[in-house]
Scaffold this motif. Structure first.
Motif, PDB file in Angstrom:
ATOM      1  N   SER A  70       1.017  -1.174   0.022  1.00 35.51           N
ATOM      2  CA  SER A  70      -0.060  -0.142   0.058  1.00 35.51           C
ATOM      3  C   SER A  70       0.876   1.426   0.178  1.00 35.51           C
ATOM      4  CB  SER A  70      -0.894  -0.006   1.370  1.00 35.51           C
ATOM      5  OG  SER A  70      -0.114   0.212   2.359  1.00 35.51           O
ATOM      6  N   ALA A  71       0.370   2.389  -0.003  1.00 32.57           N
ATOM      7  CA  ALA A  71       1.156   3.763   0.015  1.00 32.57           C
ATOM      8  C   ALA A  71       1.878   3.690   1.533  1.00 32.57           C
ATOM      9  CB  ALA A  71       0.184   4.854  -0.044  1.00 32.57           C
ATOM     10  N   GLN A  72       1.489   2.981   2.659  1.00 30.38           N
ATOM     11  CA  GLN A  72       1.988   2.983   3.942  1.00 30.38           C
ATOM     12  C   GLN A  72       3.093   1.740   4.106  1.00 30.38           C
ATOM     13  OE1 GLN A  72      -0.931   2.357   6.750  1.00 30.38           O
ATOM     14  NE2 GLN A  72       0.529   3.337   8.487  1.00 30.38           N
ATOM     15  N   LEU A  73       2.807   0.691   3.552  1.00 33.56           N
ATOM     16  CA  LEU A  73       3.785  -0.408   3.674  1.00 33.56           C
ATOM     17  C   LEU A  73       3.547  -1.605   2.714  1.00 33.56           C
ATOM     18  CD1 LEU A  73       1.841  -2.955   4.701  1.00 33.56           C
ATOM     19  CD2 LEU A  73       1.475  -1.417   6.490  1.00 33.56           C
ATOM     20  N   ALA A  74       4.645  -2.429   2.741  1.00 34.08           N
ATOM     21  CA  ALA A  74       4.732  -3.637   1.862  1.00 34.08           C
ATOM     22  C   ALA A  74       5.032  -4.637   2.814  1.00 34.08           C
ATOM     23  CB  ALA A  74       5.672  -3.277   1.077  1.00 34.08           C
ATOM     24  N   LEU A  75       4.536  -5.921   2.224  1.00 37.02           N
ATOM     25  CA  LEU A  75       4.972  -7.303   2.694  1.00 37.02           C
ATOM     26  C   LEU A  75       6.191  -7.942   1.575  1.00 37.02           C
ATOM     27  CD1 LEU A  75       1.561  -8.782   3.578  1.00 37.02           C
ATOM     28  CD2 LEU A  75       2.872  -7.196   4.884  1.00 37.02           C
ATOM     29  N   GLU A  89      11.948   0.221   5.718  1.00 37.19           N
ATOM     30  CA  GLU A  89      12.682   0.048   6.874  1.00 37.19           C
ATOM     31  C   GLU A  89      11.540  -1.038   7.600  1.00 37.19           C
ATOM     32  OE1 GLU A  89      12.661   1.755  11.526  1.00 37.19           O
ATOM     33  OE2 GLU A  89      11.758   2.878  10.006  1.00 37.19           O
ATOM     34  N   PRO A  90      12.384  -2.378   7.866  1.00 33.42           N
ATOM     35  CA  PRO A  90      11.451  -3.355   8.336  1.00 33.42           C
ATOM     36  C   PRO A  90      10.896  -3.007   9.829  1.00 33.42           C
ATOM     37  CG  PRO A  90      13.771  -3.854   8.641  1.00 33.42           C
ATOM     38  CD  PRO A  90      13.736  -2.590   7.910  1.00 33.42           C
ATOM     39  N   VAL A  91       9.597  -3.106  10.177  1.00 35.08           N
ATOM     40  CA  VAL A  91       9.062  -2.833  11.540  1.00 35.08           C
ATOM     41  C   VAL A  91       8.365  -3.993  11.927  1.00 35.08           C
ATOM     42  CG1 VAL A  91       8.997  -0.395  10.896  1.00 35.08           C
ATOM     43  CG2 VAL A  91       6.949  -1.746  10.412  1.00 35.08           C
ATOM     44  N   GLY A  92       8.155  -5.142  11.255  1.00 40.76           N
ATOM     45  CA  GLY A  92       7.505  -6.456  11.910  1.00 40.76           C
ATOM     46  C   GLY A  92       7.465  -7.504  10.963  1.00 40.76           C
ATOM     47  N   THR A  93       6.706  -8.406  11.362  1.00 41.06           N
ATOM     48  CA  THR A  93       6.664  -9.748  10.665  1.00 41.06           C
ATOM     49  C   THR A  93       5.114 -10.339  10.736  1.00 41.06           C
ATOM     50  OG1 THR A  93       7.541 -12.066  10.168  1.00 41.06           O
ATOM     51  CG2 THR A  93       7.393 -11.201  12.403  1.00 41.06           C
ATOM     52  N   HIS A 119       5.621   1.039  16.579  1.00 43.13           N
ATOM     53  CA  HIS A 119       4.625   1.034  15.326  1.00 43.13           C
ATOM     54  C   HIS A 119       3.513   0.712  16.023  1.00 43.13           C
ATOM     55  CE1 HIS A 119       6.823   2.834  11.934  1.00 43.13           C
ATOM     56  NE2 HIS A 119       7.979   2.484  12.674  1.00 43.13           N
ATOM     57  N   VAL A 120       3.198   0.032  17.224  1.00 44.14           N
ATOM     58  CA  VAL A 120       2.121  -0.546  17.427  1.00 44.14           C
ATOM     59  C   VAL A 120       1.088   0.089  17.667  1.00 44.14           C
ATOM     60  CG1 VAL A 120       1.331  -1.746  19.690  1.00 44.14           C
ATOM     61  CG2 VAL A 120       3.420  -2.925  18.819  1.00 44.14           C
ATOM     62  N   ALA A 121       1.121   1.468  18.155  1.00 37.69           N
ATOM     63  CA  ALA A 121       0.102   2.258  18.050  1.00 37.69           C
ATOM     64  C   ALA A 121      -0.366   3.048  17.028  1.00 37.69           C
ATOM     65  CB  ALA A 121       0.533   3.352  19.492  1.00 37.69           C
ATOM     66  N   GLY A 122       0.268   2.831  16.029  1.00 39.92           N
ATOM     67  CA  GLY A 122      -0.272   3.388  14.727  1.00 39.92           C
ATOM     68  C   GLY A 122      -1.049   2.456  13.850  1.00 39.92           C
ATOM     69  N   GLY A 123      -1.185   2.762  12.631  1.00 35.73           N
ATOM     70  CA  GLY A 123      -2.056   1.889  11.718  1.00 35.73           C
ATOM     71  C   GLY A 123      -1.274   0.844  11.047  1.00 35.73           C
ATOM     72  N   VAL A 124       0.060   0.810  11.337  1.00 32.47           N
ATOM     73  CA  VAL A 124       0.796  -0.415  10.457  1.00 32.47           C
ATOM     74  C   VAL A 124       0.306  -1.656  10.883  1.00 32.47           C
ATOM     75  CG1 VAL A 124       3.237  -1.436  10.295  1.00 32.47           C
ATOM     76  CG2 VAL A 124       2.824   1.124  10.042  1.00 32.47           C
ATOM     77  N   MET A 139      -2.601  -3.149  11.982  1.00 36.00           N
ATOM     78  CA  MET A 139      -3.646  -3.386  11.529  1.00 36.00           C
ATOM     79  C   MET A 139      -3.811  -3.672   9.937  1.00 36.00           C
ATOM     80  SD  MET A 139      -7.532  -1.759  12.407  1.00 36.00           S
ATOM     81  CE  MET A 139      -9.074  -2.509  11.946  1.00 36.00           C
ATOM     82  N   THR A 140      -3.042  -2.509   9.248  1.00 38.61           N
ATOM     83  CA  THR A 140      -3.074  -2.611   7.983  1.00 38.61           C
ATOM     84  C   THR A 140      -2.385  -3.944   7.429  1.00 38.61           C
ATOM     85  OG1 THR A 140      -3.071  -0.358   7.878  1.00 38.61           O
ATOM     86  CG2 THR A 140      -2.236  -1.219   5.782  1.00 38.61           C
ATOM     87  N   ALA A 141      -1.320  -4.135   7.957  1.00 35.36           N
ATOM     88  CA  ALA A 141      -0.185  -5.305   7.633  1.00 35.36           C
ATOM     89  C   ALA A 141      -1.031  -6.450   7.650  1.00 35.36           C
ATOM     90  CB  ALA A 141       1.017  -5.206   8.191  1.00 35.36           C
ATOM     91  N   VAL A 142      -1.590  -6.832   9.113  1.00 37.84           N
ATOM     92  CA  VAL A 142      -2.464  -8.030   9.284  1.00 37.84           C
ATOM     93  C   VAL A 142      -3.469  -8.213   8.483  1.00 37.84           C
ATOM     94  CG1 VAL A 142      -3.488  -9.269  11.439  1.00 37.84           C
ATOM     95  CG2 VAL A 142      -1.393  -8.244  11.643  1.00 37.84           C
ATOM     96  N   GLY A 143      -4.121  -7.199   8.280  1.00 36.93           N
ATOM     97  CA  GLY A 143      -5.381  -7.207   7.213  1.00 36.93           C
ATOM     98  C   GLY A 143      -4.931  -7.602   5.800  1.00 36.93           C
ATOM     99  N   MET A 144      -3.714  -6.830   5.328  1.00 35.54           N
ATOM    100  CA  MET A 144      -3.290  -7.215   3.919  1.00 35.54           C
ATOM    101  C   MET A 144      -3.053  -8.898   4.082  1.00 35.54           C
ATOM    102  SD  MET A 144      -0.025  -5.408   1.901  1.00 35.54           S
ATOM    103  CE  MET A 144      -0.895  -3.870   2.182  1.00 35.54           C
ATOM    104  N   PHE A 145      -2.348  -9.169   4.967  1.00 33.93           N
ATOM    105  CA  PHE A 145      -1.746 -10.565   4.955  1.00 33.93           C
ATOM    106  C   PHE A 145      -2.934 -11.610   5.090  1.00 33.93           C
ATOM    107  CE2 PHE A 145       0.232 -14.044   7.623  1.00 33.93           C
ATOM    108  CZ  PHE A 145       1.175 -14.683   6.600  1.00 33.93           C
ATOM    109  N   LEU A 146      -4.016 -11.312   5.978  1.00 34.97           N
ATOM    110  CA  LEU A 146      -5.062 -12.082   5.838  1.00 34.97           C
ATOM    111  C   LEU A 146      -5.686 -12.255   4.728  1.00 34.97           C
ATOM    112  CD1 LEU A 146      -6.369 -10.942   9.250  1.00 34.97           C
ATOM    113  CD2 LEU A 146      -5.715 -13.386   8.686  1.00 34.97           C
TER     114      LEU A 146
END
Length: 280
Positions: free
Chosen positions: A109-114, A171-175, A198-203, A205-212
């Motif tokens: 997305s504009a915010q992140l990538a997997l 920048e990697p921020v999670g998995t 990054h836990v309190a931001g939108g990353v 929820m966006t990343a997990v939703g995209m992965f699901l």
């Protein structure tokens, strides 16, 4: 007074999205101290703001503090839209184009990538799994494996796994990981971890939703489980029935810091993630 707040904030955000009683709200109502929004609700708030054109990167540290702050952010976007084209261009840009066969999975997305777990990310994943703020909540529950053992077991039992990177610098921020899949029964398990910043931001929820969405699109899964200890569950409890179902509650299941904690078995069904579609 309620009359000072626009209808869309009261009804669309507070009542429908955050499940907050509008009669309890004034412009000065504090989102965390008075409405007691949990981590998931705070992420929902940011997603709601982003959908209305608010630039999340421009938010002050900690985001909006009161309901009035939320309204001010929405008003600022509306003022810019009115000065240009009434927001029609932004609305048109969000409309999907005509379908032309099966859609490919979306992993950015504009915010992140997997990104696939390539060797360059192993040091980051090892650091994440053993960080003092994260390690006791995730995978090893405080145990510290050597990096060779960690790397050897990184994909053990995994159906799919990605590193979450943020734009624009990657920048990697999670998995996120899907493991212990039983494709015959249509079930699998999900795990995710993110750096605390990054836990309190939108990353997350966006990343997990995209992965699901990716998992349900690529494999014929019926539901995906998450095993969540009580000290993590309280951060997402508001999502029960909306983003997941609670299908198990194990009493005093996991030990940490002098006591045994309950553990919840959460099930994410296809209907929680994607629009219903005919099943063969």
């Amino acid at each position: 007074m309620l009359s000072e707040l626009q209808y869309n904030v009261i009804q669309d955000l507070l009542a429908k999205v955050l499940d907050v009683d509008p009669s309890m709200v004034t412009p000065s109502t504090h989102l965390r101290d008075e409405l007691c929004l949990d981590s998931l609700q705070q992420v929902e708030l940011q997603a709601w703001l982003a959908a209305r054109g608010v630039d999340l990167a421009a938010l002050p540290p900690g985001g909006p503090q009161t309901v009035g702050d939320v309204q001010a952010l929405v008003d600022a976007v509306d003022a810019v839209d009115a000065a240009h084209d009434g927001g029609q261009a932004r609305q048109a840009a969000s409309l999907p184009g005509p379908a032309s066969g099966p859609a490919h999975p979306v992993l950015h997305s504009a915010q992140l990538a997997l990104r696939p777990v390539s060797p360059e990310y192993v040091p980051f994943l090892y650091d994440l799994a053993t960080r003092e703020e994260v390690g006791w909540r995730w995978r090893f529950r405080g145990a510290i494996p050597d990096i060779e053992t960690f790397q050897a077991g990184l994909r053990q039992g995994a159906l799919s796994q990605f590193v979450v990177v943020v734009a624009p610098n990657g920048e990697p921020v999670g998995t996120v990981s899907c493991y212990n899949a039983d494709l015959h029964r249509g079930i699998a398990f999900l795990a995710a971890a993110f750096v605390p910043e990054h836990v309190a931001g939108g990353v997350p929820m966006t990343a997990v939703g995209m992965f699901l969405r990716y998992l349900f699109q690529v494999w014929d899964l019926r539901k995906i489980y998450m095993e969540v200890p009580d000290f993590n569950y309280t951060q997402i409890a508001s999502g029960a029935g909306k983003y997941f179902e609670v299908e198990g509650h194990l009493r005093e299941h996991s030990y940490y810091d002098g006591r045994y904690w309950d553990e919840y078995m959460l099930a994410i069904y296809r209907r929680h993630v994607v629009d219903p579609r005919p099943r063969p």
